[in-house]
Design an enzyme around this catalytic site. Structure first.
Site, short mmCIF file in Angstrom:
data_model
loop_
_atom_site.label_atom_id
_atom_site.label_comp_id
_atom_site.label_asym_id
_atom_site.label_seq_id
_atom_site.Cartn_x
_atom_site.Cartn_y
_atom_site.Cartn_z
N HIS A 102 70.30 53.15 24.35
CA HIS A 102 71.14 52.13 25.00
C HIS A 102 70.30 50.89 25.34
O HIS A 102 69.11 51.00 25.66
CB HIS A 102 71.82 52.69 26.25
CG HIS A 102 70.85 52.88 27.40
ND1 HIS A 102 70.41 51.86 28.19
CD2 HIS A 102 70.25 54.00 27.85
CE1 HIS A 102 69.58 52.31 29.09
NE2 HIS A 102 69.45 53.61 28.91
N GLU A 140 69.62 61.12 29.89
CA GLU A 140 68.18 60.99 30.07
C GLU A 140 67.66 62.15 30.92
O GLU A 140 68.44 62.88 31.56
CB GLU A 140 67.89 59.64 30.75
CG GLU A 140 66.42 59.29 30.91
CD GLU A 140 65.68 59.25 29.57
OE1 GLU A 140 65.42 60.35 29.03
OE2 GLU A 140 65.36 58.16 29.10
#
Length: 227
Positions: free
Chosen positions: A10, A86
């Site tokens: 991202h 993450e």
């Protein structure tokens, strides 16, 4: 041509520019990050339009918004999966990076690096983190689609790659693939030998010169780590 997996990290998020720990902290894209998400969508649309590509994404807002831009360019909808998040940094998430740096215990030079306790309550070990990434990627790869987009995070990219290459988690303790936010990594499998490769690592050419995106700093020492 064989199978292709396009792994997107991202683009720039608010925790990058605010100097905060990312992990599961649900930061949004910045205005610049949103521009980059649109550019990623255009780039992948140029390659994949009309090919029936499937899009999978971390459910965190910064990844989801990126995946939505990509999916719109491909005339599909993203499938959200929390396993593609993450690494969790536990109680450090959303705090200033300096708070984490002061408390982080780096992994040992030798020995078991995957089960190492980093000293942060609630944080995942690298082994726990890798295991859930592997679980998500294995499930994605079991699908018949030849073209797949996975939208995830900078550290997570490493374990998407090691799983693709068949590296056992226990042997992935020294793996590390650096990628700027907004990058596209292309993983390829030929349709004869079924060998796998990283054909393009962390390409940012689609960002057209606007590539100085911020990165998270990992705990301890301020070394760059996308998140």
């Amino acid at each position: 041509m064989g199978r292709r997996i396009y792994v997107v990290t991202h683009p720039e998020a608010t925790h990058h520019v605010d100097g905060l720990v990312g992990g599961w902290h649900d930061s949004d894209l910045t205005a610049r990050g949103a521009r980059h998400a649109a550019a990623i969508g255009r780039a992948l649309g140029d390659v994949l339009a009309g090919r029936g590509a499937e899009v999978f994404s971390s459910d965190l807002l910064r990844a989801r918004r990126t995946a939505e831009a990509v999916a719109a360019a491909l005339n599909t909808a993203p499938v959200l999966d929390e396993r593609l998040r993450e690494k969790s940094y536990g109680v450090a998430e959303g705090r200033p990076q300096s708070w984490l740096d002061a408390r982080f215990i780096p992994p040992p030079v030798t020995g078991d690096r995957m089960s190492h306790d980093e000293g942060i309550p609630g944080a995942e070990t690298k082994g726990e983190f890798a295991a859930r990434i592997y679980s998500a990627v294995d499930e994605i790869l079991s699908r018949p689609a030849q073209d797949i987009v996975i939208v995830t995070h900078g550290f997570a990219l490493t374990y998407v790659i090691t799983d693709w290459l068949g590296v056992p988690i226990a042997h992935a303790g020294r793996a590390g693939f650096t990628a700027a936010p907004g990058s596209i990594t292309t993983l390829a499998e030929d349709d004869y030998f079924h060998n796998r490769q990283v054909s393009v690592l962390a390409d940012v050419s689609h960002l057209a010169g606007d590539t100085a995106a911020a990165t998270d700093r990992p705990a301890g020492g301020g070394r760059a780590l996308p998140g």
